[in-house]
Design a protein around this motif. Structure first.
Motif, PDB file in Angstrom:
ATOM      1  N   GLU A  26      -8.889  -8.729  -4.639  1.00 25.51           N
ATOM      2  CA  GLU A  26     -10.244  -8.155  -4.717  1.00 25.51           C
ATOM      3  C   GLU A  26     -11.052  -8.509  -3.476  1.00 25.51           C
ATOM      4  N   LYS A  66     -12.399  -5.709  -0.761  1.00 31.03           N
ATOM      5  CA  LYS A  66     -13.814  -5.707  -0.352  1.00 31.03           C
ATOM      6  C   LYS A  66     -13.928  -5.766   1.177  1.00 31.03           C
ATOM      7  N   LEU A  80      -4.553  -3.661  -5.783  1.00 31.79           N
ATOM      8  CA  LEU A  80      -4.421  -4.495  -6.982  1.00 31.79           C
ATOM      9  C   LEU A  80      -3.029  -4.383  -7.592  1.00 31.79           C
ATOM     10  N   GLN A 104      -7.814 -12.196  -7.716  1.00 29.45           N
ATOM     11  CA  GLN A 104      -9.061 -12.569  -7.028  1.00 29.45           C
ATOM     12  C   GLN A 104      -8.910 -12.442  -5.513  1.00 29.45           C
TER      13      GLN A 104
END
Length: 195
Positions: A60, A64, A25, A57
């Motif tokens: 992220e 993941k 991030l 976004q």
């Protein structure tokens, strides 16, 4: 070999001028810096990021993917200024057929310095050395002259044009396909070492 065998813990790779590592991030502002520039994503399937949240976004989603052991990009970091200046990834991998497809994007501020070639060379080497690949291929829109040059400098061979292969940004796009085989890669690499 399974995808999780490699992407379950994506390794950090280094070249003379670059570090290829997992995205975090903390890369949001560096990503937004180039992903918000329309010229930088003119020939890519995604649209420019309009706000920093778009970049967050995406990061992220990538983080993941790392956790799930799925295909996910390396961040390209310039050793000179410690900036994340692009991404490179195995966008498709068919382990049973020993082949994969690579893709990359580099910040427009770093174009023309051979950095895309340097990063892609490292991923190609990794693919043949660690992923048991026999073939690595790449696609580029036929209008994307810069990417076509990168693929040629990598020693990839032009195989043809796939007409209206992808629907990108409201248009059917003709895509050039290039590839390199393991035997050709090692033959050329050994030739350079013996020169």
């Amino acid at each position: 070999m399974k995808i999780k065998d490699v992407f379950g813990d994506l390794p950090t790779l280094t070249t003379e001028r670059l570090i290829l590592r997992k995205l975090t991030l903390d890369d949001a502002y560096d990503l937004f810096d180039y992903a918000s520039n329309p010229e930088n994503c003119k020939y890519l399937p995604w649209r420019p990021h309009h706000k920093i949240e778009d970049s967050i976004q995406f990061l992220e989603f990538v983080i993941k993917s790392y956790k799930e052991g799925s295909l996910a990009p390396w961040g390209i970091v310039s050793k000179a200024d410690n900036k994340m200046i692009g991404t490179i990834d195995i966008v498709k991998w068919l382990p049973n057929h020993h082949k994969a497809e690579i893709g990359f994007v580099l910040s427009y501020k770093y174009w023309g310095k051979g950095l895309a070639v340097e990063a892609a060379n490292k991923i190609i080497e990794f693919g043949f050395d660690k992923m048991e690949l026999n073939r690595i291929e790449a696609f580029a829109m036929i209008e994307n002259v810069q990417s076509l040059r990168v693929l040629q400098k990598l020693g990839m061979q032009f195989e043809g044009v796939m007409r209206e292969h992808w629907y990108i940004k409201g248009k059917f796009r003709d895509m050039a396909i290039y590839s390199i085989l393991k035997r050709d890669y090692f033959k050329s690499r050994n030739g350079l070492q013996n020169a």
